[in-house]
Design a protein around this motif. Structure first.
Motif, PDB file in Angstrom:
ATOM      1  N   SER A 140       1.090  -1.180   0.379  1.00 40.03           N
ATOM      2  CA  SER A 140       0.095  -0.590  -0.449  1.00 40.03           C
ATOM      3  C   SER A 140       1.365   1.133  -0.274  1.00 40.03           C
ATOM      4  CB  SER A 140      -1.369  -0.544   1.056  1.00 40.03           C
ATOM      5  OG  SER A 140      -0.296   0.054   2.257  1.00 40.03           O
ATOM      6  N   LYS A 141       1.753   0.947   0.518  1.00 33.94           N
ATOM      7  CA  LYS A 141       2.753   2.085   0.392  1.00 33.94           C
ATOM      8  C   LYS A 141       3.753   2.779  -0.418  1.00 33.94           C
ATOM      9  CE  LYS A 141       6.869   4.282   3.201  1.00 33.94           C
ATOM     10  NZ  LYS A 141       8.130   3.364   4.185  1.00 33.94           N
ATOM     11  N   PHE A 142       3.663   1.549  -1.909  1.00 30.09           N
ATOM     12  CA  PHE A 142       4.089   1.747  -2.584  1.00 30.09           C
ATOM     13  C   PHE A 142       3.143   2.301  -3.479  1.00 30.09           C
ATOM     14  CE2 PHE A 142       4.856  -0.692  -7.055  1.00 30.09           C
ATOM     15  CZ  PHE A 142       6.617   0.354  -7.439  1.00 30.09           C
ATOM     16  N   ARG A 143       1.962   2.079  -2.938  1.00 30.43           N
ATOM     17  CA  ARG A 143       1.054   1.976  -4.436  1.00 30.43           C
ATOM     18  C   ARG A 143       0.739   3.927  -4.420  1.00 30.43           C
ATOM     19  NH1 ARG A 143      -4.402   1.069  -2.828  1.00 30.43           N
ATOM     20  NH2 ARG A 143      -3.586   2.181  -1.108  1.00 30.43           N
TER      21      ARG A 143
ATOM     22  N   ASP B 226     -11.648 -11.758   7.011  1.00 33.98           N
ATOM     23  CA  ASP B 226     -12.278 -12.884   6.134  1.00 33.98           C
ATOM     24  C   ASP B 226     -12.769 -12.698   4.857  1.00 33.98           C
ATOM     25  OD1 ASP B 226     -12.565 -13.874   8.659  1.00 33.98           O
ATOM     26  OD2 ASP B 226     -14.677 -13.345   8.957  1.00 33.98           O
ATOM     27  N   TYR B 227     -11.748 -11.506   3.902  1.00 34.65           N
ATOM     28  CA  TYR B 227     -12.015 -11.277   2.535  1.00 34.65           C
ATOM     29  C   TYR B 227     -10.824 -10.744   1.793  1.00 34.65           C
ATOM     30  CZ  TYR B 227     -16.680 -11.159   4.562  1.00 34.65           C
ATOM     31  OH  TYR B 227     -18.026 -11.360   5.361  1.00 34.65           O
ATOM     32  N   PRO B 228      -9.809 -11.662   1.753  1.00 37.94           N
ATOM     33  CA  PRO B 228      -8.439 -11.478   2.020  1.00 37.94           C
ATOM     34  C   PRO B 228      -7.952 -11.656   0.801  1.00 37.94           C
ATOM     35  CG  PRO B 228      -8.154 -13.178   2.932  1.00 37.94           C
ATOM     36  CD  PRO B 228      -9.346 -13.525   2.419  1.00 37.94           C
ATOM     37  N   GLU B 229      -9.347 -12.140  -0.555  1.00 33.15           N
ATOM     38  CA  GLU B 229      -8.761 -11.064  -1.270  1.00 33.15           C
ATOM     39  C   GLU B 229      -8.876  -9.442  -1.642  1.00 33.15           C
ATOM     40  OE1 GLU B 229      -6.541 -11.982  -3.274  1.00 33.15           O
ATOM     41  OE2 GLU B 229      -6.994 -15.004  -2.877  1.00 33.15           O
ATOM     42  N   THR B 230      -9.921  -9.411  -1.567  1.00 31.77           N
ATOM     43  CA  THR B 230     -10.621  -8.230  -1.953  1.00 31.77           C
ATOM     44  C   THR B 230      -9.826  -6.642  -0.175  1.00 31.77           C
ATOM     45  OG1 THR B 230     -12.865  -8.884  -1.177  1.00 31.77           O
ATOM     46  CG2 THR B 230     -12.459  -6.316  -1.072  1.00 31.77           C
ATOM     47  N   VAL B 231      -9.143  -7.477   0.773  1.00 30.59           N
ATOM     48  CA  VAL B 231      -8.094  -6.009   1.709  1.00 30.59           C
ATOM     49  C   VAL B 231      -7.112  -6.915   0.461  1.00 30.59           C
ATOM     50  CG1 VAL B 231      -6.732  -6.201   3.026  1.00 30.59           C
ATOM     51  CG2 VAL B 231      -9.139  -6.901   3.419  1.00 30.59           C
ATOM     52  N   LYS B 232      -6.289  -7.468  -0.251  1.00 33.22           N
ATOM     53  CA  LYS B 232      -5.573  -7.223  -0.982  1.00 33.22           C
ATOM     54  C   LYS B 232      -5.072  -6.543  -2.326  1.00 33.22           C
ATOM     55  CE  LYS B 232      -3.719 -12.670  -0.680  1.00 33.22           C
ATOM     56  NZ  LYS B 232      -3.453 -13.258  -1.536  1.00 33.22           N
ATOM     57  N   LEU B 233      -6.788  -6.537  -3.034  1.00 33.27           N
ATOM     58  CA  LEU B 233      -7.323  -5.177  -4.146  1.00 33.27           C
ATOM     59  C   LEU B 233      -6.891  -3.835  -3.603  1.00 33.27           C
ATOM     60  CD1 LEU B 233      -7.791  -5.742  -7.198  1.00 33.27           C
ATOM     61  CD2 LEU B 233     -10.179  -5.428  -6.119  1.00 33.27           C
ATOM     62  N   LEU B 234      -7.167  -4.097  -2.856  1.00 32.20           N
ATOM     63  CA  LEU B 234      -7.704  -2.208  -2.262  1.00 32.20           C
ATOM     64  C   LEU B 234      -5.919  -1.659  -1.872  1.00 32.20           C
ATOM     65  CD1 LEU B 234     -11.477  -2.716  -0.463  1.00 32.20           C
ATOM     66  CD2 LEU B 234     -10.600  -1.330  -2.602  1.00 32.20           C
TER      67      LEU B 234
END
Ligand SMILES: Cc1ncc(COP(=O)(O)O)c(C=O)c1O
Length: 433
Positions: free
Chosen positions: A325-328, A383-391
């Protein structure tokens, strides 16, 4: 693109010349003389409202024809249309409805509006749509419906979703708020569920100021949804009004001026979508060549209308060891300095929003505390790791006032160039805090 020339340029964050010229961006919505005439015709006619007023009826007919469904009901928001569909599905207190953890809030709150419980399913990391492989484990005896969301204008995997729905006898409601005109297996979205809804909010590819459209092929669902639209009454244009409510209802009617405006815009929807596809495909082709950048994925069996163009980043591909997220955030800053319009859209999975943490709902915990619902539900964004990763690792190119579907091709060339420049100098970007 001449990589050598780009590489020699000094980053704008370090005082170099910005890549994208000013004043190239096109502001949304585009309002033509025809749009203005359409709205003026309403005022000249003098009929500015009514459940069966001519522009509202015309919009319903035009949009049903556009999508290819038998019925359409025009209302004052996409959220209202979704609530109507959920009510028409027979969802009520104590029921559960499944939807995606990555969407706009309304996909979930429309379930609460019907006193039912939203159950979230994580996303497929490539399409960002609900992961059909994770739906079945969330189905219980209380599950009544599934709401797949065609997020960012890309259709969800409707064949797999419908197969599950048939197995468990669930109603399917497509949340196509962002996907007017997108296709799945050659057919427009809106044809794959028992019902579907679209938004006419001005950020959408089909803008109407505010508004929503409900579509279905079922006379029964159409009738029930229409009762929710208007006070729970059965209103028949051929008969006089009886002033008798049969069920709970709201006032979700829209008005003539937004309906006339949306009808006029609908004539250009395919043009905007084609422009969006050309822009999106161009960006994807170029961004795919840049290490560490992952353009959006479009499976071969569907088309997207790029309501939003989301880019993911992978710093480890560049050998950069930094919190993503820092990179982003650093990449976004560098791109913004170059003149690229990059923004966030959503920051947490829906179940991570405070509404779902507090679970106060209507007050006193309703509907979660409803005596018809005996379960204890805990909403944890993790519980929604793919959503967290995407965001954490992505951003959207083009903001809502300047969406990708109305931008000039020339702007996309500058945007691709700016990405190239930023990633050619990525060490400087990450060192430049
Ligand atoms: C996926 C999704 N669902 C539902 C809605 C609700 O539509 P509206 O804003 O018209 O109420 C929106 C729009 O913002 C949306 O993006």
């Amino acid at each position: 693109m001449n990589r050598k020339i780009v590489k020699d340029k000094k980053l704008a964050i370090h005082g170099g010349k910005k890549t994208v010229p000013d004043n190239l961006k096109v502001k949304w919505p585009i309002i033509t003389e025809e749009d203005k005439k359409a709205v003026m015709r309403v005022l000249d006619r003098g009929i500015i409202w009514g459940p069966y007023a001519p522009e509202v009826v015309g919009l319903q007919e035009d949009f049903a024809k556009y999508v290819g469904t038998k019925y359409c009901i025009a209302v004052n928001s996409g959220t209202a249309a979704l609530h109507m569909a959920i009510a028409a599905a027979g969802v009520g207190p104590g029921d559960e409805v499944i939807t995606s953890s990555f969407s706009f809030l309304s996909s979930a709150t429309a379930i609460l509006h019907q006193n039912a419980i939203p159950i979230f399913v994580d996303i497929d990391p490539r399409t960002f749509n609900i992961d059909p492989g994770k739906i079945e484990e969330k189905i219980t005896k209380k599950t009544k419906a599934i709401i797949p969301v065609h997020i960012h204008g890309l259709p969800a995997d409707m064949n797999r979703i419908n197969k599950i729905a048939r197995k468990y006898n669930l109603v399917v409601i497509e949340d196509a708020a962002q996907a007017h005109g997108a296709t799945y297996h050659g057919k427009k979205v809106g044809n794959f569920g028992d019902m579907a809804i679209f938004s006419l909010n001005t950020t959408k590819n089909l803008p109407g100021g505010e508004g929503g459209l409900f579509v279905t092929n079922s006379k029964e669902y159409r009738g029930k949804a229409n009762m929710t639209r208007m006070f729970g009454e059965i209103l028949n244009p051929e008969e006089g009004r009886k002033y008798n409510a049969y069920t709970m209802g709201w006032n979700y009617r829209t008005q003539e001026m937004p309906a006339a405006f949306a009808r006029s815009q609908l004539k250009r929807l395919d043009e905007y979508n084609a422009n969006s596809q050309r822009n999106g495909e161009y960006l994807s082709k170029h961004l795919a060549e840049i290490k560490g950048v992952i353009p959006p994925y479009v499976p071969e069996d569907r088309t997207t209308v790029y309501h939003k163009y989301r880019v993911r980043l992978n710093p480890s591909e560049l050998g950069i060891d930094m919190e993503v997220s820092k990179f982003r955030d650093l990449v976004m800053k560098a791109l913004q300095a170059e003149g690229v319009d990059v923004v966030f859209w959503q920051t947490v999975p829906i179940p991570g929003q405070t509404l779902f943490k507090l679970k106060e709902g209507y007050g006193r915990g309703c509907p979660w505390s409803c005596p018809y619902y005996h379960q204890e539900i805990k909403y944890d964004p993790n519980d929604y790791p793919e959503t967290v990763k995407l965001l954490n690792d992505s951003f959207v190119v083009c903001s809502e006032p300047y969406p990708i579907y109305c931008q000039r091709f020339e702007l996309m060339k500058y945007y691709a160039e700016a990405f190239q420049k930023v990633f050619d100098n990525i060490e400087e970007v990450v060192g430049a805090e």
